[in-house]
Write a protein that holds these residues in place. Structure first.
Motif, mmCIF file in Angstrom:
data_model
loop_
_atom_site.group_PDB
_atom_site.id
_atom_site.type_symbol
_atom_site.label_atom_id
_atom_site.label_comp_id
_atom_site.label_asym_id
_atom_site.label_seq_id
_atom_site.Cartn_x
_atom_site.Cartn_y
_atom_site.Cartn_z
ATOM 1 N N ARG A 30 19.344 29.549 27.653
ATOM 2 C CA ARG A 30 19.301 29.599 29.110
ATOM 3 C C ARG A 30 19.041 28.220 29.697
ATOM 4 N NH1 ARG A 30 15.426 30.229 33.088
ATOM 5 N NH2 ARG A 30 16.156 31.337 34.966
ATOM 6 N N VAL A 31 18.153 27.430 29.076
ATOM 7 C CA VAL A 31 17.846 26.102 29.583
ATOM 8 C C VAL A 31 19.095 25.215 29.547
ATOM 9 C CG1 VAL A 31 17.081 25.261 27.310
ATOM 10 C CG2 VAL A 31 16.285 24.129 29.402
ATOM 11 N N ASP A 32 19.951 25.430 28.534
ATOM 12 C CA ASP A 32 21.186 24.652 28.463
ATOM 13 C C ASP A 32 22.136 25.032 29.589
ATOM 14 O OD1 ASP A 32 20.313 23.461 26.036
ATOM 15 O OD2 ASP A 32 20.918 25.272 24.974
ATOM 16 N N ARG A 33 22.200 26.324 29.891
ATOM 17 C CA ARG A 33 23.077 26.767 30.977
ATOM 18 C C ARG A 33 22.555 26.283 32.328
ATOM 19 N NH1 ARG A 33 23.118 31.385 27.584
ATOM 20 N NH2 ARG A 33 21.489 32.395 28.816
ATOM 21 N N VAL A 34 21.223 26.261 32.478
ATOM 22 C CA VAL A 34 20.642 25.753 33.720
ATOM 23 C C VAL A 34 20.982 24.276 33.887
ATOM 24 C CG1 VAL A 34 18.474 25.201 34.885
ATOM 25 C CG2 VAL A 34 18.792 27.455 33.832
ATOM 26 N N GLN A 35 20.842 23.519 32.814
ATOM 27 C CA GLN A 35 21.165 22.096 32.881
ATOM 28 C C GLN A 35 22.639 21.902 33.222
ATOM 29 O OE1 GLN A 35 20.018 19.747 29.451
ATOM 30 N NE2 GLN A 35 21.655 18.292 29.819
ATOM 31 N N ARG A 36 23.489 22.729 32.646
ATOM 32 C CA ARG A 36 24.920 22.632 32.933
ATOM 33 C C ARG A 36 25.211 22.919 34.403
ATOM 34 N NH1 ARG A 36 29.556 26.260 29.876
ATOM 35 N NH2 ARG A 36 31.366 25.350 30.927
ATOM 36 N N LEU A 37 24.567 23.931 34.963
ATOM 37 C CA LEU A 37 24.781 24.258 36.372
ATOM 38 C C LEU A 37 24.261 23.159 37.287
ATOM 39 C CD1 LEU A 37 23.911 28.071 36.399
ATOM 40 C CD2 LEU A 37 26.167 27.013 36.604
ATOM 41 N N VAL A 38 23.109 22.578 36.932
ATOM 42 C CA VAL A 38 22.561 21.477 37.737
ATOM 43 C C VAL A 38 23.509 20.281 37.713
ATOM 44 C CG1 VAL A 38 20.695 19.793 37.904
ATOM 45 C CG2 VAL A 38 20.170 22.198 37.486
ATOM 46 N N ALA A 39 24.033 19.982 36.513
ATOM 47 C CA ALA A 39 24.968 18.863 36.398
ATOM 48 C C ALA A 39 26.215 19.118 37.233
ATOM 49 C CB ALA A 39 25.344 18.634 34.936
#
Length: 203
Positions: A30-39
């Protein structure tokens, strides 16, 4: 035999996407997906803000440069200067660092003006040279060229893009750092669970 791009890290674009955490991977948390969305959100913000601001600053710089061009062209004109003596001596008796010549040229009122000009090759008494003068007849530099106006506008646009990109990159760097710390915590928690279960490959 054709080599696989996986062993070499894929294409440069794929490596950049991987480093930014933006490539698709089913193993991501989930943290990876959050980072992807923020980027992705920051990228869209940059694309939405930077081009309009860059266009505005370029237009403003171009308009200001054009006004300066017109003003200088209206206030400056060329006259022919005639060398009256060579070698420049200051009022205190010290020689100038750069050699100069004494010359005369037509003034704004039609009367000749006398002054000091930077020397040039083969400058002798009686030599002529075209110079720029202002409305008062004082020597000055040539009017602003249009190429400088265009260059300044391009620099203004580039500086605006960099100015918009820098804070966004800083924000993404902070988000990436926080996500990395959270990933480390998740890894430590996973290793702790494996230790408790008695099948930790590190032991």
């Amino acid at each position: 035999m054709r080599r696989s791009g996986i062993g070499r890290g894929g294409t440069p674009l794929a490596r950049v996407r991987r480093r930014c955490g933006m490539e698709h991977n089913e193993l991501r948390r989930r943290v990876d997906r959050v980072q992807r969305l923020v980027a992705l959100g920051l990228l869209l913000l940059l694309l939405g803000v930077a081009p309009p601001l860059a266009a505005w600053t370029a237009s403003w710089s171009y308009a200001a440069g054009t006004r300066a061009e017109n003003a200088e062209q209206a206030n400056r004109h060329q006259v022919v200067a005639t060398v009256t003596s060579t070698g420049g001596i200051g009022s205190s008796g010290d020689r100038y660092i750069h050699e100069t010549v004494q010359a005369s040229w037509p003034g704004a009122d039609g009367k000749p003006r006398v002054g000091t000009l930077p020397t040039w090759k083969n400058a002798k008494v009686g030599a002529h040279r075209t110079i720029w003068v202002d409305r008062q007849g004082e020597p000055t530099v040539r009017p602003r060229p249009h190429s400088r106006t265009v260059t300044d506008a391009a620099y203004a646009a580039g500086a605006t893009v960099l100015g918009c990109a820098l804070p966004i990159l800083i924000v993404y760097g902070l988000v990436r750092r926080r996500c990395d710390r959270h990933r480390d915590e998740l890894w430590e928690a996973d290793w702790a669970r494996m230790d408790a279960a008695g099948h930790n490959p590190r032991s």
